[in-house]
Design an enzyme around this catalytic site. Structure first.
Site, PDB file in Angstrom:
ATOM      1  N   HIS A  58      41.030  26.754  51.078  1.00  0.00           N
ATOM      2  CA  HIS A  58      41.860  27.963  51.082  1.00  0.00           C
ATOM      3  C   HIS A  58      43.348  27.664  51.127  1.00  0.00           C
ATOM      4  CE1 HIS A  58      37.894  29.021  52.776  1.00  0.00           C
ATOM      5  NE2 HIS A  58      38.041  30.077  52.010  1.00  0.00           N
TER       6      HIS A  58
ATOM      7  N   GLU B 273      35.234  33.763  38.281  1.00  0.00           N
ATOM      8  CA  GLU B 273      36.661  33.669  37.948  1.00  0.00           C
ATOM      9  C   GLU B 273      36.868  33.530  36.444  1.00  0.00           C
ATOM     10  OE1 GLU B 273      35.214  32.233  40.520  1.00  0.00           O
ATOM     11  OE2 GLU B 273      36.240  33.256  42.162  1.00  0.00           O
TER      12      GLU B 273
END
Ligand SMILES: Cc1ncc(C[n+]2csc(CCOP(=O)(O)OP(=O)(O)O)c2C)c(N)n1
Length: 696
Positions: free
Chosen positions: A500, A431
């Site tokens: 999540h 990321e």
């Protein structure tokens, strides 16, 4: 992968040995003496007098940086530098007056007194663009990889001849090779065979920590020997002929399009890490003496020969540098009112880098079409990306699994098939790499639209997110990073869990320089994403997972040119006794909860939380006298706290009831759905709270 095949398994390609570079050694000597004189004046006069508070010397590193700078002449070359890079900056066009002004925190410097003097940036003057460096060691690498990828895109896809041979160079020390940023960029550059040079100045130490703590055995070049697609060379950074050859060779390899290179040069750090640092705590007297013997200044003087008038040049340089110091001392201090300027784009002001916006214009006057087919949220986002891909050839979409698979949320479905792997592509699982690369691309004039797979997985990108948001402010508006990050957030209907289901928008409202959208329906998603993609500021676009294919988020497709301004709330229900403020998926819970109280409850969907529509909230609260703020993000430090504080500060006299908040309590979202539903405010719980407030 964007432009080349990745299947190559050989090491780096071999190219013909570059011809010995022609170097103007008098020019090198002048630059070296200029840098040295600046350091010495700072060390001996300005730092002791307290006029320079952060003094970083480049003594020992000068020759290698100057020779590198002299090679970066292509108009689209870029470099990311670090705090020891002043000699390179002098070649890039920084004047000694600007260097002194920077260190004395004055105007007339790259950051106009905002950033530490040696944390440089410079729009192109003699070819190379110096991208805003970072105070974070290692953060310089991935933006350079992004610029290098942009260079291949301009040449390969846009057929822009001006970019032919353009390269990106990242300068770093031997300590920086242990950072996440170094490895993220190395992976990007070598998997894509980008025209990027890793320029490692090996002085043996990161402050006081010896290099064997950074990589086993202390030699990153040796340890990378088996790395594919990487041309590695090493040598001395203080021997004029050898250093010049090594640098010319590495640059010409990268410039030829052969791929990525790493050049590691040994240099002495002739002073402490910063002014006043005592090196004897970790270097022996013998070592200090040995380092002094490798002073590149002595070597260049010898190289020029006994006949060269060294003393004359030195005196000439000193005179010039002193005159520039005197001029810098006259540079005004930054005006007191300027401290908050340039966090975001404003008015007619345009950043110098990127040089043009290169995007279709945004028009907020187009009303949403009412007769379009009803689409859900993921369709809305996908369609907007398609329209923008059609209209903006510089738009690139990338992230983990966004290519053939169409993203784990299927939002980029078929986009690669339609627009090709140069424009819609999978990335390495990093990321930091995704966001740092996006920043480099944005500064190169592309519109980067990365996807982070889930909100929690943006954590490794925190450093790049923060640095990107700060760029405009740190460079006094000279650089901008107009890019958009799409991030799915929140619980899903099928399952929750800590990894999540994070909302976490409050953190981004606290990340300076970022605009943050969190739409509640398909039409708003279209309008806000378009505004973000055509805008000038970095934007985080939060997509609630439970809304992707939910009937409640469906709206008629509002049109290919529909755009919504940031900071304008929607009033979804009018009322005069209680204001409910919310955003994202919670909007739908509130709509249901408030339905029986039409005429009493006024429901505001903020749509964006940075900026947020303070005026609309205050106007409503002044009318109703009561407010309930509700969000899915957790309670302590949640954005509701900011709104509550603002109401208390600015509408206190109008309140008939305490300011109320309903949020997920300070806990993670659990995997067990029943347990999850006990935490996120339900329609019933919201309705009960609304009733309580209405009867307060
Ligand atoms: C992310 C981060 N961690 C720690 C620091 C503090 N710090 C500043 S310079 C430095 C050493 C870096 O050494 P190196 O990369 O070898 O460069 P050199 O100073 O030797 O030229 C450290 C630890 C920082 N600026 N950023």
């Amino acid at each position: 992968m964007p432009t080349k095949k990745t299947t190559k398994t050989t090491k780096a390609k071999t190219t013909k040995k570059a011809a010995a570079p022609s170097v103007d050694w008098e020019q090198v000597a002048r630059l070296l003496l200029t840098s040295r004189t600046i350091d010495e004046i700072e060390e001996q006069e300005l730092a002791p007098a307290g006029k320079v508070t952060y003094q970083f010397s480049s003594k020992g590193h000068e020759l290698s940086q100057i020779l590198l700078g002299l090679q970066l002449t292509q108009g689209h070359d870029a470099a990311t530098v670090y705090y020891r890079s002043r000699p390179f900056m002098l070649v890039a066009g920084l004047t000694p007056q600007e260097a002194f002004a920077a260190d004395m925190a004055r105007t007339g410097s790259p950051s106009e007194g905002r950033d530490v003097g040696v944390v440089y940036s410079l729009p192109p003057r003699h070819g190379v663009t110096v991208l805003p460096s970072s105070g974070d060691v290692g953060a310089q690498y991935t933006p350079a990889a992004g610029w290098a990828q942009a260079a291949t895109y301009y040449q390969g896809e846009l057929k822009d001849k001006d970019w032919k041979g353009a390269i990106a160079v990242a300068l770093g020390g031997d300590g920086s090779v242990a950072t996440n940023g170094f490895w993220a960029a190395l992976t990007i550059a070598t998997t894509l065979e980008l025209p990027m040079l890793f320029f490692i100045e090996d002085n043996g130490y990161g402050i006081s920590v010896p290099k064997h703590f950074q990589t086993p055995g202390g030699d990153i070049a040796a340890n990378l020997k088996s790395f594919k697609n990487l041309r590695i060379t090493t040598g001395s950074g203080t021997e004029p002929k050898e250093t010049a050859e090594r640098i010319a060779d590495a640059v010409s390899y990268v410039r030829s399009g052969a791929g990525t290179a790493l050049l590691k040069l040994s240099v002495p750090r002739l002073t402490g890490h910063t002014f006043g640092e005592d090196q004897t705590a970790y270097k022996s007297a013998k070592q200090l003496k040995e380092e002094q013997s490798r002073d590149p200044l002595l070597a260049v003087r010898k190289h020029l020969g006994a006949k060269f008038d060294w003393d004359g040049l030195k005196a000439d340089v000193e005179k010039d540098v002193r005159a520039q110091l005197a001029a810098a001392e006259q540079n005004p201090e930054p005006a007191s009112y300027t401290g908050t300027l340039h966090l975001f784009a404003s008015g007619e002001h345009r950043a110098q880098v990127p040089p043009a916006l290169n995007k279709p214009a945004v028009n907020f006057d187009n009303a949403a079409a009412e007769d379009g087919a009803r689409i859900n949220m993921s369709e809305a986002i996908r369609r907007t990306m398609e329209v923008e891909l059609e209209q903006n050839p510089r738009l690139l979409i990338f992230g983990e699994d966004v290519g053939p698979r169409g993203g784990v949320h299927r939002v980029t479905l078929d986009l690669q098939k339609k627009y090709g792997a140069a424009r819609v592509f999978d990335t390495s699982l990093s990321e930091e790499g995704i966001i740092g690369r996006a920043a480099g691309m944005a500064m190169a004039g592309l519109t980067a639209l990365p996807e982070i797979q889930f909100r929690k997985y943006a954590d490794p990108a925190t450093e790049q997110i923060n640095d990107t948001g700060w760029v405009r402010w740190r460079t006094h508006g000279k650089f901008a990073v107009p890019m958009v990050i799409r991030i799915p957030v929140g619980y899903s209907k099928k399952t929750g869990d800590p990894w999540h289901s994070v909302s976490g928008e409050a953190i981004y409202t606290h990340s300076l320089g970022w605009r943050v959208a969190m739409p509640s329906n398909a039409a708003d998603a279209v309008g806000l994403l378009r505004a973000a993609l055509r805008g000038q500021d970095p934007t985080i676009f939060l997509e609630h997972r439970a809304l992707y294919d939910s009937p409640i988020s469906r709206r008629p497709y509002p049109g290919d040119e529909y755009a919504l301004p940031f900071g304008k709330a929607a009033v979804l229900q009018a009322g005069n006794k209680l204001t409910v403020v919310t955003w994202g998926e919670m909007v739908h819970r509130c709509l249901e909860a408030a339905e029986p109280f039409a005429g009493q409850v006024e429901l505001l969907d903020l749509r964006t939380v940075s900026p947020w529509d303070k005026e609309a909230v205050l106007a409503s609260v002044r009318k109703t006298g009561r407010v309930l703020i509700t969000h899915e993000d957790t309670h302590t430090g949640g954005f509701g706290g900011e709104i509550a504080a603002t109401v208390a500060e600015e509408a206190f006299a109008y309140l008939d009831a305490p300011v109320a908040r309903m949020t997920t309590p300070d806990a993670l979202i659990p995997y067990n759905i029943a347990l999850m539903n006990t935490l996120i405010p339900s329609v019933e719980a919201l309705r009960t709270r609304i009733e309580e407030l209405l009867t307060w």
